[in-house]
Motif scaffolding. Sequence first.
Motif, PDB file in Angstrom:
ATOM      1  N   ALA A   1       3.710   6.069   8.800  1.00  0.00           N
ATOM      2  CA  ALA A   1       2.503   6.745   9.270  1.00  0.00           C
ATOM      3  C   ALA A   1       1.666   7.142   8.063  1.00  0.00           C
ATOM      4  N   ASP A   2       0.354   7.221   8.273  1.00  0.00           N
ATOM      5  CA  ASP A   2      -0.524   7.701   7.216  1.00  0.00           C
ATOM      6  C   ASP A   2      -0.110   9.102   6.800  1.00  0.00           C
TER       7      ASP A   2
ATOM      8  N   HIS B   1       0.841  -1.197   0.000  1.00  0.00           N
ATOM      9  CA  HIS B   1       0.000   0.000   0.000  1.00  0.00           C
ATOM     10  C   HIS B   1       0.879   1.250   0.000  1.00  0.00           C
ATOM     11  N   PRO B   2       0.435   2.341  -0.636  1.00  0.00           N
ATOM     12  CA  PRO B   2       1.247   3.573  -0.644  1.00  0.00           C
ATOM     13  C   PRO B   2       1.570   4.118   0.742  1.00  0.00           C
ATOM     14  N   ASN B   3       0.760   3.798   1.753  1.00  0.00           N
ATOM     15  CA  ASN B   3       1.048   4.285   3.103  1.00  0.00           C
ATOM     16  C   ASN B   3       2.101   3.453   3.834  1.00  0.00           C
ATOM     17  N   GLY B   4       2.683   2.451   3.165  1.00  0.00           N
ATOM     18  CA  GLY B   4       3.845   1.783   3.732  1.00  0.00           C
ATOM     19  C   GLY B   4       3.613   0.414   4.337  1.00  0.00           C
TER      20      GLY B   4
ATOM     21  N   HIS C   1      -8.911   9.590  11.474  1.00  0.00           N
ATOM     22  CA  HIS C   1      -7.772   9.116  12.250  1.00  0.00           C
ATOM     23  C   HIS C   1      -6.517   9.147  11.404  1.00  0.00           C
ATOM     24  N   ARG C   2      -5.371   9.004  12.088  1.00  0.00           N
ATOM     25  CA  ARG C   2      -4.076   8.743  11.452  1.00  0.00           C
ATOM     26  C   ARG C   2      -3.427   7.602  12.194  1.00  0.00           C
TER      27      ARG C   2
END
Length: 208
Positions: free
Chosen positions: A62-63, A33-36, A150-151
């Motif tokens: 982190a997002d 996923h692009p968020n890692g 959220h993050r």
Amino acid sequence: MCDDLVGAVLLAALEQRFTEGLLPPLGPQAIIHPNGFIKLPLARTAGGAARLFLHVWQTDSADADAHDHRWAFASAVLRGELSHTLMDVTVAPGSTGSKGADEFVVARYQPEVGKHCFDVSRRERAVVDRRRTHVFSAGRRYGMEAFAFHRAHALAGAMTFVARGLPQRSHARVLLDDETSMPVMKPWRPLDVVERRRHLRDALEALG
């Protein structure tokens, strides 16, 4: 979500043998996923009410932006530690004045085949009224309702089992600093069969 159920889902995904209560995932391809984190589809319930995934963070990540989801979800931490910063947010039509430190532009996000679409044409603004952070380590379980802003932040190696409900609307929302700070979405790299099996075996080992 008992450990026996999580183990049964992981084992079914590893062996590709599903019980009457589980079906193969709709999209079986695991991706980064692009968020890692690695997003690995495991199965879906026979009635179609839930889709089950394994998430694995390979680096501290982190997002990129605060966001919500179209669905509710429940999660069990199999390994490592992650946190969620939840936000109480008021969304209203955009103002023409200067923007405060806790005010953001709301982008509606909707993935389409081969691309990611962000829409700010409704000129909505969001004010964050309150933040609170919850930390979850291995063995902890938590859930989140749909539309909760959220993050997430996760330590390298963190691993979670996620049960996701049905979508309750067509789009999610992302909080941006301004209209020009649209996220740059990296391509989702697929995982090969060897990587997929390794992560499934690691998850089963984490359950003991």
